[in-house]
Design an enzyme around this catalytic site. Structure first.
Site, PDB file in Angstrom:
ATOM      1  CG  HIS A 120      -0.383   0.298   2.516  1.00  0.00           C
ATOM      2  ND1 HIS A 120      -0.063  -0.685   3.431  1.00  0.00           N
ATOM      3  CD2 HIS A 120      -0.041   1.464   3.114  1.00  0.00           C
ATOM      4  CE1 HIS A 120       0.430  -0.139   4.514  1.00  0.00           C
ATOM      5  NE2 HIS A 120       0.469   1.171   4.354  1.00  0.00           N
ATOM      6  CG  ASP A 150       0.072  -4.057   2.721  1.00  0.00           C
ATOM      7  OD1 ASP A 150       0.298  -3.560   1.608  1.00  0.00           O
ATOM      8  OD2 ASP A 150      -0.117  -3.379   3.740  1.00  0.00           O
ATOM      9  CB  SER A 224       3.165   1.818   6.233  1.00  0.00           C
ATOM     10  OG  SER A 224       2.005   1.944   6.999  1.00  0.00           O
TER      11      SER A 224
END
Length: 465
Positions: A120, A150, A224
């Site tokens: 993402h 992911d 992230s």
């Protein structure tokens, strides 16, 4: 006179004793002098600090090792924005190009410039820019992604050998163990936070990843794709998401375990895509209530409700009613633990499955089969994974395809439904066969469900069956 001499002698000895005791206990290096600690139990070098204070734990070596391997990831995409008023009144068909920028973190995993991050973080990127800890910047190439887990793999061409993170065995990580989260929250480079492992194999009911490492180390937007490392600075996970009502850190953060991450990137580098194997069972994790309803004694493990045709589980003799309690040496007490372990394996890998059948424990070898060859059936509808041609035809990127219909109640609709794509069951996305199987396994055959789907003619419809 003799009595007086004895009395004098006793007084003299008593005074000497008092004076000696005072000097021993209070003066200079005496036991209770100001220069002495009140209590000394043992040599401090032999003591082990087991408190949660950072006094006995040194994070500096791990932090110094990790910060040089964590990078800043910049995602640049461009979209064309039109003005509907200009379009309407002046027939203007142009539009302005707007640049959109997203940021995150990544981890260098090889000296020649391979970098792992979250999918993402780089999704829809037209340009990817990497900034190292030494402020040098490079354009990155996208090598491959796994949107389900992911994870994405990038590559930069640097003139020098790069510092890189080494993988630890995430299966050996223990709850309560100190960990560090390293990343670039809010564009603040090389940020390190500390916490402990709060839980393992955490299932968040996402459509993809089902086996997170949970920690209370502070993770915020921008973290992230960054590193979760142990106190030796070795990689145990890739930070992926946070549990928060505000979008910033207030509670827990979650990381994809290093064993799963490593397997994904090795697949991408070797095969160009992720090789995903399946065991071939559908069911549910046990607890006290479910075990009581099923009439079984076991309250932990994975209860098998159905075995897929032609799967490794079927060939090994697993049947409905078996309770899987261990895969190889990994204890299985939840669905997350089962799926997490299987996600570290490839098709044709052999694993030892320990299960309980009618109160007796048995062990059988099972060869995992390829996920994209799998099908499942529910209410007389046989489902299979969609292919690239289906995605292009229906302009979708997820769903499961209706392969065959054996439900007589749907005979009048077979012409429209066969070849159609189911998008959701009871408002839960059916991203692939695996997620569809999980949704279905929690439904009773007699229970009505709502299906949202695209017919083979391209119409979106909703059915209750």
């Amino acid at each position: 006179m003799k009595r007086f001499s004895n009395l004098f002698l006793v007084s003299l000895l008593s005074g000497a004793t008092t004076l000696g005791a005072y000097k021993l206990l209070f003066e200079n290096e005496g036991l209770f002098s100001k220069s002495k600690s009140i209590v000394t139990l043992a040599d401090s070098s032999n003591l082990k600090n087991v408190s949660l204070s950072s006094e006995g734990t040194d994070f500096t070596v791990a932090a110094d090792k990790a910060v040089h391997t964590v990078v800043h990831v910049k995602n640049v995409s461009r979209i064309t924005v039109s003005n509907p008023i200009m379009d309407f009144f002046y027939g203007y068909r142009g539009g302005q190009q707007q640049e959109q920028v997203g940021t995150g973190s990544g981890v260098i995993i090889s000296e020649d410039g391979y970098i792992v991050t979250n999918n993402h973080v780089i999704k829809d990127a037209q340009e990817i820019e990497i900034t190292l800890n030494n402020k040098k910047t490079y354009k990155a190439k996208l090598v491959g992604t796994d949107s389900k887990m992911d994870i994405a793999l990038l590559k930069i061409d640097a003139e020098d050998k790069l510092p890189y993170s080494t993988f630890a065995d995430s299966d050996t990580v223990k709850v309560g163990e100190w960990v560090l989260a390293v990343g670039n929250p809010y564009n603040l480079t090389s940020t390190v936070t500390a916490g402990i492992v709060s839980a393992k194999a955490r299932n968040l009911d996402t459509n993809g990843m089902q086996s997170f490492i949970q920690t209370d180390a502070a993770v915020n937007p921008g973290n992230s794709g960054g590193a979760l490392v142990n106190t030796r600075g070795d990689l145990i996970g890739i930070n992926t998401m946070i549990s928060s009502q505000t979008g910033s850190y207030i509670g827990y953060s979650f990381a994809v375990p290093s064993n799963i991450t490593r397997k994904i990137i090795e697949d991408i580098m070797e095969f160009g895509n992720v090789q995903r194997g399946i065991l071939g069972v559908e069911g549910a994790e046990l607890n006290g209530t479910i075990s009581k309803d099923l009439g079984i004694k076991e309250t932990q493990g994975f209860y098998v409700k159905k075995v897929s045709k032609n799967s490794g589980a079927e060939k090994a003799g697993l049947t409905k009613g078996d309770v899987i309690v261990k895969l190889d040496s990994q204890t299985i007490s939840s669905y997350a633990e089962l799926s997490g372990y299987i996600n570290t394996k490839r098709p044709n890998d052999k694993i030892q499955v320990t299960f309980i059948r009618l109160g007796k424990t048995q062990v059988v070898p099972v060869v995992l089969t390829k996920n994209d060859l799998s099908t499942t059936e529910f209410k007389g509808i046989e489902l299979e994974n969609i292919e690239g041609a289906d995605k292009k035809k229906f302009h979708i990127d997820y769903g499961v395809k209706i392969k065959d219909i054996k439900n007589e109640k749907l005979n009048n609709y077979i012409g429209d439904l066969n070849g159609g794509i189911i998008l959701s069951i009871d408002n839960v996305k059916t991203t692939d066969i695996e997620t569809a199987s999980k949704i279905i396994s929690n439904k009773d055959e007699n229970q009505s469900v709502q299906i949202e789907m695209i017919t083979n003619k391209g119409q979106i419809i909703r059915l209750i069956i």
